[in-house]
Design a protein around this motif. Structure first.
Motif: not given
Length: 505
Positions: A308-320, A446-453, A495-497
């Motif tokens: 979980y710690k890999h989801l955070f940056s100075e630009n927040g986190f990739p909300i979903m 930039k952090i990207s969250l991929q939901i594989e399904k 993404t954090t964008e």
């Protein structure tokens, strides 16, 4: 056709009478329907307090000024900002906090309870960490303990005009009762110990109304457990209730635990409720009763934050996912891990995660009118669930609640900040248990969250809060916000964008 015209011509009065009767019947049906589904207090509007623009600007300038403001002062001022909003919007007898903004489908009464219950743990954590109970807020003196006690005693008094009400199956009061019980445990030395026996009995009686009720089979399972364990620690042990919650906890774990620290949370599945509800609740159960499944709670906590710690940056986190307005609670399990999983999260990492997240949202105007906005940055009906009112968004305070609590035991606010994973290298990390892949780009944070399904899904955009939504709300006096489940859960990449969630409102 001629016969029809002739009939109308010869029966104008009768037709007019029939039309009037039909319109009256439709009006009666409409009024009846509105009366049965309208959210209570729908037409009541709450105005923001005077000079809120100046106060909003002040907290923004103070909190973002890391060069001239020490960390402890920045967070103390943040607490005072929310404390001032809490006292300015309280009801005459203090049991309800009515914030300005949109109400939920549950109505203003429930929203007012949420306003009280969701701030109370923050006040409790503040008090328990040796901060002053008397505050001067914008030239007004405010006693935290007196204000909290007044609302608490009035809200749990069935004979009082501001009684919070009895609890039915699947009732929102169950959720709020858990926060109230927790807050009483946190502030046991500052508030609970000052109550008389009869006052304690009355509060306990109201809290116990939320035990043994039918609940939603998801993170709600942890609410009656929290209530019973908090009351047990406060000296009100009930063997039947303890047996009930022990069985409930076993069933919850066996049915919903997936592995690697992650839980399924029906009906939506896997989302940030793992952070701001499930692991948050498990942390408090560990603190309230160190013998309550400590090995599992601490091990799963550690496993959870390792990914979980890999989801955070100075630009927040990739909300979903749902409940977007709880977004500022996302760092909570990172903060708690500094206390119960230090092998995975240092105090410096916890502070860095907390601070970057709050700074990002404060910078983008998520704090307005003494409260959290009802959206991602600004208010946004597209992201506002029907069950969310203005007070609901105070679940965002959960990362602050644990921060003040943890700071009692380790020097959190005085810690030297450590760099986050995104600040040290690129990465691509997959979690096969939940089917998420997190990709970090150090060069642009930039952090990207991929939901594989969702890899083969089309791209879903948010549906607008349309004229049709507004018209239905106007006519039926109940929230009819757009259903954006597809955009919140079915996209392949978040993404954090966060272009999807930024609104011009």
């Amino acid at each position: 056709m001629k016969k029809l015209f002739l009939f109308i011509k010869n029966n104008k009065k009768k037709i007019l009478v029939v039309c009037i009767i039909a319109l009256l019947a439709l009006f009666v049906v409409y009024k009846y329907k509105v009366s049965t589904i309208a959210a209570d207090g729908w037409s009541d509007k709450v105005e923001p307090y005077d000079n809120y623009e100046k106060i909003d600007l002040s907290i923004k300038e103070t909190f973002l000024d890391k060069e001239n403001q020490i960390t402890t002062n920045r967070y103390e001022q943040l607490f005072k900002y929310f404390a001032y909003g809490n006292v300015k919007y309280q009801s005459p007898e203090g049991a309800f906090i009515y914030y300005p903004g949109e109400i939920s489908s549950r109505g203003r009464t429930i929203n007012g309870i949420e306003g009280f219950a969701r701030f109370f743990p923050l006040a409790a954590a503040w008090l328990s960490s040796n901060h002053s109970e008397t505050l001067v807020l914008n030239d007004e003196t405010y006693s935290i303990t007196k204000t909290i006690k007044r609302g608490l005693l009035n809200g749990t008094n069935p004979k009082h005009s501001e009684y919070w009400g009895d609890v039915k199956d699947k009732n929102q009061r169950i959720v709020e009762a858990a926060d109230i019980a927790l807050a009483l445990w946190i502030s046991k030395d500052q508030i609970w110990s000052t109550l008389t026996t009869s006052e304690k009995d009355r509060i306990v009686k109201w809290l116990n109304l939320s035990v043994n009720k039918k609940i939603v089979d998801n993170n709600w399972n942890l609410f009656p457990i929290t209530i019973v364990k908090a009351l047990e620690a406060l000296g009100y042990s009930d063997e039947n209730n303890i047996n009930f919650i022990n069985n409930l906890y076993k069933k919850y774990k066996s049915k919903h635990y997936l592995g690697e620290g992650w839980f399924d949370d029906p009906p939506k599945g896997i989302d940030y409720y793992n952070a701001w509800s499930i692991h948050y609740s498990l942390f408090w159960l560990d603190q309230i009763d160190p013998t309550f499944d400590r090995e599992f709670i601490r091990q799963s906590h550690s496993e959870f934050v390792k990914f979980y710690k890999h989801l955070f940056s100075e630009n927040g986190f990739p909300i979903m996912g749902r409940s977007v307005c709880y977004r500022l609670a996302a760092p909570a399990p990172i903060v708690t891990s500094a206390l119960i999983a230090p092998e995975e999260i240092s105090a410096g990492t916890a502070l860095r995660t907390l601070d970057l997240t709050w700074a990002h949202f404060v910078k983008n105007n998520a704090l307005q009118k003494g409260k959290l906005t009802q959206g991602y940055y600004n208010d946004d009906h597209r992201l506002l669930d029907g069950y969310s009112g203005a007070g609901s968004c105070l679940w965002s305070l959960r990362s602050l609640i644990v921060a003040f609590y943890v700071d009692k035991y380790i020097p959190l606010f005085n810690a030297q900040e450590d760099k986050l994973p995104i600040e040290t290298s690129d990465y691509k990390i997959a979690n096969e248990t939940i089917g998420w892949t997190v990709i970090g780009d150090q060069s642009n944070q930039k952090i990207s969250l991929q939901i594989e399904k969702n890899i083969n899904n089309k791209s879903y955009k948010l549906k607008d809060y349309s004229f049709n939504n507004r018209l239905r709300e106007f006519l039926l006096k109940n929230p009819y916000r757009p259903n954006n489940k597809d955009a919140l859960y079915k996209n392949y990449i978040y993404t954090t964008e966060n272009e999807l969630f930024i609104t011009k409102e």
